[in-house]
Design an enzyme around this catalytic site. Sequence first.
Site, short mmCIF file in Angstrom:
data_model
loop_
_atom_site.label_atom_id
_atom_site.label_comp_id
_atom_site.label_asym_id
_atom_site.label_seq_id
_atom_site.Cartn_x
_atom_site.Cartn_y
_atom_site.Cartn_z
N GLU A 4 49.67 3.32 -2.44
CA GLU A 4 49.80 1.86 -2.49
C GLU A 4 48.93 1.19 -1.42
O GLU A 4 48.31 0.16 -1.67
CB GLU A 4 51.27 1.49 -2.27
CG GLU A 4 51.56 0.01 -2.28
CD GLU A 4 53.06 -0.25 -2.21
OE1 GLU A 4 53.80 0.61 -1.68
OE2 GLU A 4 53.49 -1.31 -2.70
N ARG A 10 60.66 4.62 -5.38
CA ARG A 10 61.59 3.80 -4.61
C ARG A 10 62.44 2.92 -5.53
O ARG A 10 62.38 3.04 -6.76
CB ARG A 10 60.83 2.96 -3.58
CG ARG A 10 59.95 1.89 -4.18
CD ARG A 10 59.20 1.14 -3.08
NE ARG A 10 58.33 0.12 -3.63
CZ ARG A 10 57.11 -0.13 -3.17
NH1 ARG A 10 56.60 0.58 -2.17
NH2 ARG A 10 56.39 -1.10 -3.70
N ASP A 11 63.21 2.04 -4.92
CA ASP A 11 64.12 1.20 -5.70
C ASP A 11 63.35 0.03 -6.32
O ASP A 11 63.58 -1.13 -6.03
CB ASP A 11 65.24 0.68 -4.79
CG ASP A 11 64.70 0.08 -3.50
OD1 ASP A 11 63.48 0.17 -3.26
OD2 ASP A 11 65.50 -0.48 -2.73
N GLU A 12 62.39 0.39 -7.18
CA GLU A 12 61.58 -0.63 -7.81
C GLU A 12 61.26 -0.20 -9.25
O GLU A 12 61.97 -0.55 -10.16
CB GLU A 12 60.31 -0.86 -6.98
CG GLU A 12 59.80 -2.27 -7.13
CD GLU A 12 59.03 -2.79 -5.93
OE1 GLU A 12 58.40 -3.81 -6.09
OE2 GLU A 12 59.06 -2.18 -4.85
N ASP A 45 49.88 -5.30 -11.33
CA ASP A 45 49.45 -3.90 -11.28
C ASP A 45 48.92 -3.46 -12.64
O ASP A 45 47.89 -2.78 -12.74
CB ASP A 45 50.61 -3.00 -10.85
CG ASP A 45 51.24 -3.44 -9.52
OD1 ASP A 45 51.43 -4.65 -9.33
OD2 ASP A 45 51.52 -2.57 -8.68
N ASP A 72 55.10 0.03 -11.21
CA ASP A 72 54.30 0.01 -9.99
C ASP A 72 54.33 1.35 -9.28
O ASP A 72 53.33 1.81 -8.75
CB ASP A 72 54.79 -1.11 -9.05
CG ASP A 72 56.28 -1.00 -8.74
OD1 ASP A 72 57.01 -0.38 -9.53
OD2 ASP A 72 56.72 -1.55 -7.72
N TRP A 126 48.69 -11.86 -11.55
CA TRP A 126 49.88 -11.22 -12.13
C TRP A 126 50.07 -11.78 -13.55
O TRP A 126 50.01 -11.05 -14.53
CB TRP A 126 51.11 -11.45 -11.23
CG TRP A 126 51.23 -10.38 -10.17
CD1 TRP A 126 52.18 -9.41 -10.10
CD2 TRP A 126 50.37 -10.15 -9.04
NE1 TRP A 126 51.95 -8.59 -9.01
CE2 TRP A 126 50.86 -9.02 -8.35
CE3 TRP A 126 49.22 -10.77 -8.55
CZ2 TRP A 126 50.24 -8.51 -7.20
CZ3 TRP A 126 48.61 -10.26 -7.40
CH2 TRP A 126 49.12 -9.15 -6.75
N HIS A 158 51.02 4.83 -6.59
CA HIS A 158 50.83 3.45 -7.03
C HIS A 158 49.44 3.41 -7.66
O HIS A 158 48.46 3.65 -6.98
CB HIS A 158 50.83 2.57 -5.78
CG HIS A 158 51.81 1.46 -5.81
ND1 HIS A 158 53.16 1.67 -5.64
CD2 HIS A 158 51.65 0.12 -5.95
CE1 HIS A 158 53.78 0.49 -5.66
NE2 HIS A 158 52.89 -0.46 -5.87
C1 BGC Z 1 55.00 -3.83 -5.89
C2 BGC Z 1 53.58 -4.16 -6.16
C3 BGC Z 1 53.62 -5.56 -6.71
C4 BGC Z 1 54.02 -6.40 -5.54
C5 BGC Z 1 53.95 -7.85 -5.77
C6 BGC Z 1 55.44 -4.68 -4.76
O1 BGC Z 1 56.70 -4.43 -4.32
O2 BGC Z 1 55.21 -2.47 -5.69
O3 BGC Z 1 52.79 -3.24 -6.68
O4 BGC Z 1 52.55 -5.97 -7.43
O5 BGC Z 1 55.27 -6.02 -5.05
O6 BGC Z 1 54.82 -8.56 -5.02
#
Ligand code: BGC
Length: 734
Positions: free
Chosen positions: A614, A339-341, A348, A335, A403, A635
Amino acid sequence: MLKDAKWIKAPCDIDDGCFIFSRDFTFDKKVEKATLYVTALGLYRAYLNGKELNLSLFTPGFTSYDKRIQYQEYDVTESIGKNNSLLIEAAEGWAVGNMTILPGKKHRYSDHIKVIYSLEITFSDGSRECINSGCETTVTTSNVISSSIYDGETVDMTAEIKPLGNAVPTEYETKLVPDEGERVSEHEVFYPSELIITPKGERVIDFGQNLAGYVEISVSGKRGDRITLSHAEILDPEGNFYTDNLRSAKAVNAYVLAGKDKEVFKPKYSWQGFRYIRLDEYPFEEVDLSCFKAVAVYSDIRRISDFSCGNEKINQLYRNIIWGQKGNFLDIPTDCPQRDERMGWTGDAQIFVRTAAINFDVERFFKKWLSDLAENQYEDGSVPLFVPDCRLAFPKEKVSSAWGDAATICPWEIFMAYGNKEILERQFDSMKKWVDYITKTTEKEFLWFGGKQMGDWLALDTEESKISNNPVSGRTPREFIASAFYAKSTEILVNSGKILGKDMSEYEALYKNIVKAFKETFMKDGFPVEDTQTAYAMALYFNLCDDKKKVAAELSRMVRANGNRLTTGFVGTPYLLHALSENGEAETAYDLLFQEGFPSWLYSVNRGATTMWEHWDGVKEDGTFWDKVMNSYNHYAYGAVGDWIFGAAAGIRSLPDGAGYKHIEIKPCTDKRMGYVKYTMETRMGKLSSHWYYDLEGNVHFEFEIPEKSTADIILPDGRNYSVNGGKYSFICK
Ligand code: BGC
């Protein structure tokens, strides 16, 4: 091949630390062929006799490790000698380190770094030997004191390398599979464009491009000198370094110098999403900018197309889309990279896949990720919100349309782009399981009611979205979106099954029933019951309404009444311009594309964006930022407008009866404001291009190139149409 090898781990643990697994061995006989197989739970680099073997960064890549781990194979015949030393350095990486949005969530796949290797040797006398990982391997600490994907890496060249003892055999139940994805490598290099002293007095270097990768520094200093670099995507409204949007990710790399003539540092097991760095610790008076370079790191996907037009802002938008992809195609479709992801959010990926496949050859890249998607699908067929799922046992109410539909849409788009039905074969069961899951669990027959449903994520059509900084899901009813995607996925399943020669009559009937139920429930007097742009765009794009011209005219009116501005979120945005231009409202589509006020694609371009944001208002009109809780400046989702520029402005579409550009439709949608459009693509069939421009009298000139063995239906704006074979064609429309 790794059959008799044992997983091993270090005899102790070091939080965030790296280990070096070593093995020395000698041979008396001449080696004919030597192959090393290796993989890890964690990230590793392998060295034989001092030579690094890795062909890819971030090996073994990110897969659903509990289901399958890729191993790498290295031909080491040339490097092997009489006395040999094999070193495998391993860091925590995705499998062991902090991963996922849940803060402090370590050990998603394993409590310990583990490695497994096997060196297979054939001697010139025909005999063979296998050196397998086991307790003969010794373990030491490393100069890499700590490494974490989110937090960055610390390398201390003065650190004492401590022996820790022999490796401990351990278990890990999974499948070992050969490399399936693209390698990850260093790509573009950016040199500092400016040294900034911020109002706070921070020393900040601007590289001019937001990217995913790292900064490489070459320095000479004293033993024990420390350099610490923080990373940021943006400076705050006052011009200070801004890291709040990284959330818990520290994104700091630190180096302690050995004190040699010239030392080069960059992280080995971590990357950052950044445009700026701050010199937090820097032992030299002067900042010599020539010591720094930013290196973009992403999968070795091959660029296959190029676009330009007469509007510089649209060209910048296009570059931002490309960089959005480069920044997020690091082994899996993430995504965001900062960050912490950095997780493989399925929504996405589904939103962007078509654009991705236009920009780059992503067949192999998606093949790997879709295998993990299928592996992560639950028994009942539901698809997690992100893949690899990091073993987060998703509660059932966490399943969402748009999703989960990545299960059908991604393979279909990859098939359409490259014409290779292998991806449909591989994914067919997964697609079917997804559709069956909805059928089995919905609370209302032929529609999808129930489930978590993310809805039109981040849409701007609720009061809440205007006043709060909460991620919200827009006004379009979740059941509307979910049911429309149920129809779409079923339609894709039917089409895929037919291509594979299967009897799809049961699903054809299901599709008809879904469409019928959808119209009965969600349409009134020929229009969607909810007057959101997303609802209208979806009804049109998913063929869920009857009189499309009428619905598109109303959508156009709605857009105009809103000052030519969109209100759509993740779900509706990719379809909005298509829904308009395909149904006689191209001018409104272009008005949206050329809109520069908030919200619009050019809004971020005007604010100096070099990647996709984003949020439409990552930087608000007053210069302040969207809340730090969720504000990425890299994003790719809204970059899905790239497929409209290709598919409508240049007008190129691969038709289902000739997927992979064997049979092409060329139907450009012209607009004077573009000046000209030139799109070229290296398809699997050969070179394809669509070029049009306005002359001074307002005539439009078209020049098309169709791959030699392809056929094309050319449809010009004045209604003329031609069915042609490969070749070059030109036309003028008055
Ligand atoms: C992500 C998104 C994702 C979404 C869905 C976010 O934190 O960065 O791109 O699809 O959460 O919950």
